[in-house]
Design a protein around this motif. Sequence first.
Motif, PDB file in Angstrom:
ATOM      1  N   ALA A 139       0.837  -1.218   0.000  1.00 53.52           N
ATOM      2  CA  ALA A 139       0.000   0.000   0.000  1.00 53.52           C
ATOM      3  C   ALA A 139       0.864   1.258   0.000  1.00 53.52           C
ATOM      4  N   SER A 140       2.076   1.173   0.536  1.00 50.21           N
ATOM      5  CA  SER A 140       2.963   2.342   0.586  1.00 50.21           C
ATOM      6  C   SER A 140       3.504   2.728  -0.792  1.00 50.21           C
ATOM      7  N   ASP A 141       3.424   1.804  -1.763  1.00 51.49           N
ATOM      8  CA  ASP A 141       3.965   2.083  -3.097  1.00 51.49           C
ATOM      9  C   ASP A 141       2.969   2.803  -4.008  1.00 51.49           C
ATOM     10  N   VAL A 142       1.687   2.427  -3.939  1.00 49.13           N
ATOM     11  CA  VAL A 142       0.714   2.993  -4.867  1.00 49.13           C
ATOM     12  C   VAL A 142      -0.705   2.725  -4.386  1.00 49.13           C
ATOM     13  N   THR A 143      -1.600   3.662  -4.689  1.00 47.31           N
ATOM     14  CA  THR A 143      -3.032   3.464  -4.493  1.00 47.31           C
ATOM     15  C   THR A 143      -3.690   3.464  -5.868  1.00 47.31           C
ATOM     16  N   GLU A 158      12.105   8.989  -2.583  1.00 41.35           N
ATOM     17  CA  GLU A 158      12.211   8.677  -1.145  1.00 41.35           C
ATOM     18  C   GLU A 158      13.657   8.341  -0.777  1.00 41.35           C
ATOM     19  N   TYR A 159      14.338   7.593  -1.658  1.00 39.63           N
ATOM     20  CA  TYR A 159      15.737   7.228  -1.412  1.00 39.63           C
ATOM     21  C   TYR A 159      16.635   8.463  -1.416  1.00 39.63           C
ATOM     22  N   LYS A 160      16.474   9.316  -2.438  1.00 36.03           N
ATOM     23  CA  LYS A 160      17.409  10.434  -2.638  1.00 36.03           C
ATOM     24  C   LYS A 160      17.042  11.677  -1.842  1.00 36.03           C
ATOM     25  N   HIS A 161      15.734  11.964  -1.751  1.00 35.00           N
ATOM     26  CA  HIS A 161      15.299  13.233  -1.152  1.00 35.00           C
ATOM     27  C   HIS A 161      14.575  13.029   0.182  1.00 35.00           C
ATOM     28  N   HIS A 162      14.477  11.783   0.609  1.00 26.85           N
ATOM     29  CA  HIS A 162      13.928  11.449   1.942  1.00 26.85           C
ATOM     30  C   HIS A 162      12.509  11.986   2.145  1.00 26.85           C
ATOM     31  N   LYS A 163      11.735  11.937   1.063  1.00 25.54           N
ATOM     32  CA  LYS A 163      10.344  12.374   1.138  1.00 25.54           C
ATOM     33  C   LYS A 163       9.477  11.341   0.420  1.00 25.54           C
ATOM     34  N   ALA A 164       8.468  10.834   1.139  1.00 27.41           N
ATOM     35  CA  ALA A 164       7.550   9.853   0.541  1.00 27.41           C
ATOM     36  C   ALA A 164       6.388  10.597  -0.106  1.00 27.41           C
ATOM     37  N   LEU A 165       6.448  10.749  -1.431  1.00 31.88           N
ATOM     38  CA  LEU A 165       5.367  11.442  -2.140  1.00 31.88           C
ATOM     39  C   LEU A 165       4.181  10.501  -2.324  1.00 31.88           C
ATOM     40  N   PRO A 166       2.965  11.026  -2.236  1.00 31.84           N
ATOM     41  CA  PRO A 166       1.800  10.187  -2.530  1.00 31.84           C
ATOM     42  C   PRO A 166       1.827   9.752  -3.988  1.00 31.84           C
ATOM     43  N   HIS A 167       1.395   8.515  -4.248  1.00 35.65           N
ATOM     44  CA  HIS A 167       1.395   7.989  -5.613  1.00 35.65           C
ATOM     45  C   HIS A 167       0.089   7.254  -5.875  1.00 35.65           C
ATOM     46  N   TYR A 168      -0.614   7.701  -6.911  1.00 36.32           N
ATOM     47  CA  TYR A 168      -1.872   7.072  -7.324  1.00 36.32           C
ATOM     48  C   TYR A 168      -1.726   6.573  -8.759  1.00 36.32           C
ATOM     49  N   SER A 169      -2.505   5.559  -9.079  1.00 37.55           N
ATOM     50  CA  SER A 169      -2.586   5.085 -10.462  1.00 37.55           C
ATOM     51  C   SER A 169      -4.006   5.313 -10.958  1.00 37.55           C
ATOM     52  N   VAL A 170      -4.117   6.052 -12.067  1.00 37.73           N
ATOM     53  CA  VAL A 170      -5.410   6.503 -12.593  1.00 37.73           C
ATOM     54  C   VAL A 170      -5.523   6.069 -14.056  1.00 37.73           C
ATOM     55  N   SER A 171      -6.733   5.777 -14.484  1.00 34.59           N
ATOM     56  CA  SER A 171      -6.969   5.324 -15.850  1.00 34.59           C
ATOM     57  C   SER A 171      -7.076   6.485 -16.833  1.00 34.59           C
ATOM     58  N   ILE A 172      -6.435   6.302 -17.989  1.00 35.68           N
ATOM     59  CA  ILE A 172      -6.666   7.187 -19.133  1.00 35.68           C
ATOM     60  C   ILE A 172      -6.880   6.284 -20.341  1.00 35.68           C
TER      61      ILE A 172
END
Length: 369
Positions: A13-17, A114-128
Amino acid sequence: MTDRAVRMGSYPASDVTFLLKDLSGISIEKSTKERENLIQSGTHYSEMLPVEYKPTGEYMNLFYASLEDSKRKVAEAVAIVAEQIVQKRGLHTVLCSLARAGTPIGVLIKRYIEYKHHKALPHYSVSIIRDRGIDENGLHYILRRHPGDSVAFIDGWTGKGAITKELTRAVSDFNNKYGTALSSELAVLADPGYCSSLFGTREDFLIPSACLNSTVSGLVSRTVLNEKWIGKDDFHGAKYYADLLEEDVSNLYVDAIAAEFPAVEKTAAETAAVLMEDREEPDWRGLASINSIQKEFGIDNTHLIKPGVGETTRVLLRRVPWKILIKPGSEKRLKHILLLAEDRDVPVEEYTDMSYSCCGLIRPVGRDK
């Protein structure tokens, strides 16, 4: 409008919603031949799914070999794209990958930042979906949860640039309708079609995740937009193939590439800085290749021409291929293409007049030769 994301897919769940409606219990698949006839007769491809290709042992060995050969190159391209996103957008950014080919790349970009800048950005996968636009309910969901944040759209690679154009149109429509100011710039790992301004490389090389379908994309199918199952307040749909769990290499894939990040971060940062300084704007040169192929082979509809390694692979996995064009000298890098073509008894021809290393041609219905 839906306000709830269903847990879906085999990634943590931490990788993508995934902002998708789960259609796992519904039979949507059509055989390759039936689906091809329907598509060429006017049914939209998004209204049904292909039967998932179950790779042979020999084919999986090719996948593992290609992953071993290219994992550092993929990691470097991921890092180059990620650095540009951070430099252009900052760290108050939501990563929005385009399901499904964009999802593994979005996971990798998230992990690199996250590795380089030490920030966990939210990540979603959306349909197009080509000719149908982006899932607006998915965009509303993101904007409600992350007000004021930038949104970065991510895909795996470009072919003819159809999704680039679709995203530009769909985001413009969305902004006009709702008074938003989203950027339609599309970040891609590889841009052999020269139709993106934010890319890791323009080399048409094999991205191992292009070799497989759901088993390298969190066991999630292509996305579906069929009013029989998708209401106006729903996300676009997809299936979760839990029965393929034993064949799933989604996490193995991203783990193998992420392990290369320490080895590429210095070079990637330097390359990203050069690309930011000397912007290589898209010149859409891939379209010239498409035009010459269309003319030479007498093809009425350019939707039947699928250029580049990723798109050619898709033709062999889920369409009815007519022939495969290979640029002379590319054979060594296209072993999986040649294996699939041999498996499906598809002729392979050398063709020099294109900017891609290969191109898949779909058989027009009613054409035998």
